[in-house]
Scaffold this active site. Structure first.
Site, PDB file in Angstrom:
ATOM      1  N   ASP A  13      84.914  10.627  22.702  1.00  0.00           N
ATOM      2  CA  ASP A  13      85.375  10.072  23.975  1.00  0.00           C
ATOM      3  C   ASP A  13      84.198   9.605  24.835  1.00  0.00           C
ATOM      4  O   ASP A  13      83.058  10.023  24.626  1.00  0.00           O
ATOM      5  CB  ASP A  13      86.137  11.133  24.773  1.00  0.00           C
ATOM      6  CG  ASP A  13      87.604  11.239  24.348  1.00  0.00           C
ATOM      7  OD1 ASP A  13      88.012  10.527  23.419  1.00  0.00           O
ATOM      8  OD2 ASP A  13      88.336  12.044  24.967  1.00  0.00           O
ATOM      9  N   ASP A  14      84.511   8.786  25.823  1.00  0.00           N
ATOM     10  CA  ASP A  14      83.553   8.353  26.853  1.00  0.00           C
ATOM     11  C   ASP A  14      82.450   7.450  26.310  1.00  0.00           C
ATOM     12  O   ASP A  14      81.364   7.376  26.881  1.00  0.00           O
ATOM     13  CB  ASP A  14      82.916   9.556  27.584  1.00  0.00           C
ATOM     14  CG  ASP A  14      83.944  10.537  28.122  1.00  0.00           C
ATOM     15  OD1 ASP A  14      85.116  10.145  28.297  1.00  0.00           O
ATOM     16  OD2 ASP A  14      83.586  11.706  28.377  1.00  0.00           O
ATOM     17  N   HIS A 134      91.395   9.003  30.221  1.00  0.00           N
ATOM     18  CA  HIS A 134      90.245   9.808  30.621  1.00  0.00           C
ATOM     19  C   HIS A 134      90.755  10.943  31.514  1.00  0.00           C
ATOM     20  O   HIS A 134      91.543  10.719  32.430  1.00  0.00           O
ATOM     21  CB  HIS A 134      89.263   8.907  31.385  1.00  0.00           C
ATOM     22  CG  HIS A 134      87.981   9.569  31.786  1.00  0.00           C
ATOM     23  ND1 HIS A 134      87.215  10.311  30.917  1.00  0.00           N
ATOM     24  CD2 HIS A 134      87.306   9.571  32.976  1.00  0.00           C
ATOM     25  CE1 HIS A 134      86.131  10.747  31.549  1.00  0.00           C
ATOM     26  NE2 HIS A 134      86.172  10.314  32.806  1.00  0.00           N
TER      27      HIS A 134
END
Length: 310
Positions: A13-14, A134
């Protein structure tokens, strides 16, 4: 469980948060430890991340962000219910508070989500095969409906529903964090029908809350996977049924590897947060690339893949 084939999507993620995050995720991908990434299009290094994904052929989806940093939709950057007094998104908990007080305009949420899909398309040259939220904003009340509409409109088939088997037994998670996780779980349960109605799919099993940051270890990942598979197969049709034995189980393991951010570089408009600057990111990276984790996948007939391989 011998006959069971497991397809494991390990999602970093991110992606796009900062150059050091990008580098860490790419290193994990090249080591065979991450098989899929989720891009923050409002991240300060998003364009760089998209280039890296193209260069290394990394399967990439969209990490929709309504809680950290700045919107990508021009109209919403100046005057919108999604912003706090400082002109940034309300934050992980602030977003939830504003939502519960009825302060968020859902048409603006939809506008921003669509702008993020469009920007993703612009950066990567394709629509995201999967899209999640998110800080798990996509399963929140009201937001879930808008999120599902956007996915359906763009024909994005896959998402993430963060309901983690065995979460309740993880006594190493501090109470404040566990409260947040249980909130995410409850919101996820209430989202299942909404996503199903819109024809959206997600893997059979989700793992990632109990294995985040300092809580990640090789044995933790193993036991999370094993617990989940046992629980999943116990709910499956009768074990004597050959179809049940030879079926494929799909799992998404959410991870956050990277080299720690060094301020002021990084973030989504406000600079990097504490988790991003902490050693926990590096700890995840170092754990995920351990050879014993890779060999465990092989002995267990676990095949790493991405959403487009499902």
């Amino acid at each position: 469980l011998r006959m069971l084939q497991v397809k494991l999507i390990v999602t970093g993620d991110d992606f796009g948060y900062c150059p050091r995050r990008n580098q860490g995720i790419v290193d994990c991908f090249l080591a065979g430890a991450v098989s899929n990434v989720s891009l923050l299009v409002n991240g300060s290094a998003a364009a760089d991340a998209a280039k890296l994904a193209r260069r290394y052929n990394i399967p990439i989806g969209l990490h929709a962000n309504l809680s950290e940093g700045s919107p990508v939709c021009e109209v919403l950057k100046t005057n919108s219910s999604l912003l706090n007094q400082d002109g940034f998104f309300h934050g992980k908990m602030g977003f939830r508070t504003a939502l519960s007080k009825g302060l968020l305009n859902m048409s603006e949420v939809k506008q921003e989500l669509k702008a993020q899909v469009e920007l993703f398309h612009e950066l990567t040259g394709h629509l995201p095969p999967h899209m999640d939220g998110h800080q798990h904003v996509h399963v929140l009340p009201e937001v879930r409906h808008v999120f599902a509409e956007v996915l359906e409109e763009y024909g994005i088939k896959y998402t993430r529903v963060p309901i983690e088997p065995g979460l309740h037994n993880c006594d190493w998670i501090p109470p404040s964090l566990m409260d947040f996780y249980l909130g995410v779980e409850e919101d996820s349960f209430n989202t299942v029908d909404v996503f199903t109605r819109h024809g959206i799919r997600w893997p059979d099993i989700y793992i990632g809350l109990s294995t985040m940051g300092k809580n990640m270890s090789v044995s933790n990942i193993w036991s999370a996977i094993d617990t989940a598979i046992v629980e999943f197969t116990s709910k499956a049709p009768s074990p004597t049924d050959p179809a049940a034995q030879s079926r494929t189980v799909t799992i998404e393991l959410m991870v956050h590897p990277g080299y720690p951010s060094v301020p002021p570089v990084g973030g989504c408009g406000e600079g990097p947060d504490d988790f991003s600057q902490s050693w926990e990111r590096l700890h995840e990276l170092q754990t995920l690339i351990k050879p014993e984790l890779q060999s465990h996948y092989k002995t267990r007939n676990i095949q790493l893949c991405s959403f487009k391989d499902l």
